[in-house]
Scaffold this active site. Sequence first.
Site, PDB file in Angstrom:
ATOM      1  N   SER A 174       0.858  -1.192   0.000  1.00 11.11           N
ATOM      2  CA  SER A 174       0.000   0.000   0.000  1.00 11.11           C
ATOM      3  C   SER A 174       0.888   1.233   0.000  1.00 11.11           C
ATOM      4  CB  SER A 174      -0.906  -0.002   1.240  1.00 11.11           C
ATOM      5  OG  SER A 174      -1.647   1.196   1.299  1.00 11.11           O
ATOM      6  N   THR A 234      -8.122   6.072  -0.627  1.00 14.17           N
ATOM      7  CA  THR A 234      -7.842   4.658  -0.882  1.00 14.17           C
ATOM      8  C   THR A 234      -6.782   4.136   0.062  1.00 14.17           C
ATOM      9  OG1 THR A 234      -8.344   5.026  -3.222  1.00 14.17           O
ATOM     10  CG2 THR A 234      -7.160   3.001  -2.636  1.00 14.17           C
ATOM     11  N   TYR A 243      -8.104   3.638   3.505  1.00 12.72           N
ATOM     12  CA  TYR A 243      -8.927   2.434   3.619  1.00 12.72           C
ATOM     13  C   TYR A 243      -8.040   1.194   3.713  1.00 12.72           C
ATOM     14  CZ  TYR A 243     -12.201  -1.299   2.703  1.00 12.72           C
ATOM     15  OH  TYR A 243     -12.915  -2.459   2.806  1.00 12.72           O
ATOM     16  N   GLU A 244      -7.001   1.144   2.871  1.00 16.83           N
ATOM     17  CA  GLU A 244      -6.083  -0.001   2.946  1.00 16.83           C
ATOM     18  C   GLU A 244      -5.484  -0.115   4.333  1.00 16.83           C
ATOM     19  OE1 GLU A 244      -3.259   0.797  -0.079  1.00 16.83           O
ATOM     20  OE2 GLU A 244      -4.596   0.283  -1.757  1.00 16.83           O
ATOM     21  N   LEU A 245      -5.084   1.018   4.908  1.00 20.23           N
ATOM     22  CA  LEU A 245      -4.488   1.015   6.227  1.00 20.23           C
ATOM     23  C   LEU A 245      -5.477   0.558   7.283  1.00 20.23           C
ATOM     24  CD1 LEU A 245      -2.190   1.655   8.168  1.00 20.23           C
ATOM     25  CD2 LEU A 245      -2.923   4.047   8.159  1.00 20.23           C
TER      26      LEU A 245
END
Length: 561
Positions: free
Chosen positions: A385, A456, A459-461
Site C-alpha cells: 500500500s 484509498t 482504507y487499505e491502512l
Amino acid sequence: MTLMIFLVMFITESATEKLCPLRASIDVLEGEYFFLCFPESMLHFETEGYTINWYKENAGRQKLIKETQRIISQMNFLEFWPAELSDSGNYSVTHRQNFTIQKWTLNVLERNKSSCFNKNHLTTEIQNAGTGHSLKCSDLSVNENDSVTWYKDCKNYENETERELDFKTLTVQHSGIYTCKIFISHNGRIYHSTSTIKLVVEEDAPEAVTLEIVGRDEEIETEIGKEEILNCTGFLGYDMQEDASLYWLINETFPEKCSDIPKNDPLICEEEFKKLHLGNKFYVTRLLRIKKVRDEDLHHNFTCKLQADEAVQIKIVKLKKGNTRDLPVHLFTTGMILAVLLPCIVIAMTVVCVMFRVDLVLFYRNICRRDDTAGDGKEYDAFVSYLKDCASTSEEEREFALKILPMILEENFGYKLCIFERDVSPGGAVVDDIHSFIDKSRRLIIVLSQNYISDTAIYELESGLHKALVERKTKIILIEYMPISDYNFLPESLSLLPSKRVVKWKKDKSLPVNSRFWKNLRYLMPAKPTKSNTKGHCNNLDLGSEGTQPWTGGCDCNAVI
C-alpha cells in the site's frame, strides 16, 4: 759447517718423527687437509738415488697412486688437498725393490652437517677439578704462521688463537667439547684441519658423610577417616651400605607388613624397603600406610629408625586433628574466575544476539530452509500500500513501490507481492478488491510518508489494521520512506503496533541488497527459502542521473490506479 748441517738434519728428522706417529688406523674428516707420512729414519740412505712408491689397495690388489692436483706425493709424505670419502682404504709405501716401509688403514668420516665435529672423530680427556691443564691442537701444518681458532660446543671460545688452550684451574664448568681448527694456505686456496677433544672435569671424591634421616620430627594435620602415608627417607652417603636398615615403630611396636596379609587388610601397614641412587648419593626409603585415621592414632608416636653399623638415627611423626579445611586455593580461584566470567559471557552473548538478532534469524532460516508460507492458503506474501493520490504524488515513492521493492523482494528473495496498480485489473469494486487481496496476503506493507492521506490508502491502512489487531490474520510492516516528524495524520490505532515493525528507508544507503534495510524487511516477512541466484546489488536499476527514474505509467486521480 759440517756440524751445522748435522744439526739441521737432526732437527728436521726429530720434527718429522713427531709429525709421523706410527698408527695403523687413522680417522680423518672429509673435506679437510691430511697427509700420510713415515719418518725418514726408516729409510736406508745410499749413495745412489732411491724411489718411494705409494700404493692403495683396490679389489685386493695394490694400485700405484699417481699424483693429481688433489693428491701429492713428496718423498715420505702423501698429501690430500683435501681428503674425500672415496679416499678410504688400505695404503702402503715401498722403497727400492718393493720393500714395504709401512702400511695404514685410512677411514674418511662423513662430516656432520648440523655440527662442527663428528662424534667418531674426537678424543676424550678426563681431569679432576682444581688442577691446571692444557688442551693441545693436533698440528697437521708445518708452517707456524697458520691461524688457529678454538671452539667450545661449536661456539667460538673466547677468541683463543694459540696452539694450546691453557686452564690454570679446572672447574666442572670447563667440561665440554673443544674443537681446534687450523687454516692452511695452499696454491692460493685456504684449507683447514680440525681436531676435537671432549674434556670431562670431575669433582674430587667427597668425604665420608654420616648417615642421617632426611627431615626433622613433625606433626601432620589430618582428619578422622582420612588416609595418610608417612614417608621416611635415610641418606647413606656416597656408598651404598648393605647392612643399613630402615623401619617404622608404632609406640615401640612393629607394624604389620602390607604384603604379608593379602586377605586381612590391616589399617596400618609398612611398605617394602627401597633403595635409591640419585647421582652419586645413596638413599633408602620406607612408607607407613595408614588407611583410615582413628582417634587413637592421634595419641601414637610413629617412629622411623635408620641403622647402619652402630649408628642409629630416628625421626618421630605425630598426627593431630586439623581444622576444617578451606576450599583449596586453586578451586577457589577457578570458582571466582568462573563467577565473574560467566555473567560477562552471558551479557556479551545477549548483547550480540540483540545487536545481530536479524542476521542470526536470517542465517537460521537459510540453513534450515524454513518456509512459513507452505499450506496456509494465502496467495501473496505481502500487499503493498502506498500513496496513489496524483494531486500530491511523489515520483520517487512511486518508483520505490512499483519497481525497487518488487525487484528486490520478488527477483532476489522469491517473495510474491500484490501491488494493486500492477496486479489488479481495472473495472472492479475497489473496496471489495482491496479487502479481498489483503485477506489473501500474509503481510501488509505500507510505504508511509507525509502524503499518505488519500482515501484509498487510508482504507487499505484501516482494513489492514482491523485484520492485524482484531482478526489477527495479517501482520503490518511500515516502511518509513521519508522522515516523519508528526504521526497525527495516521489513525490512532496504529500506535498499538510494535515499534519494531517500522523499517526506515535511507535512499542510496539502503539500495544494496545486503543493506540493513532489506535484512530488516526480510526479518519481518514470512520465512521463505531464498533463491540461489540472489543478486548482490540493485545498482543495476536504471534510476536516472539523480538516483530515481520518473514513473511513466498513467494515473487516474479518481481511482486506485
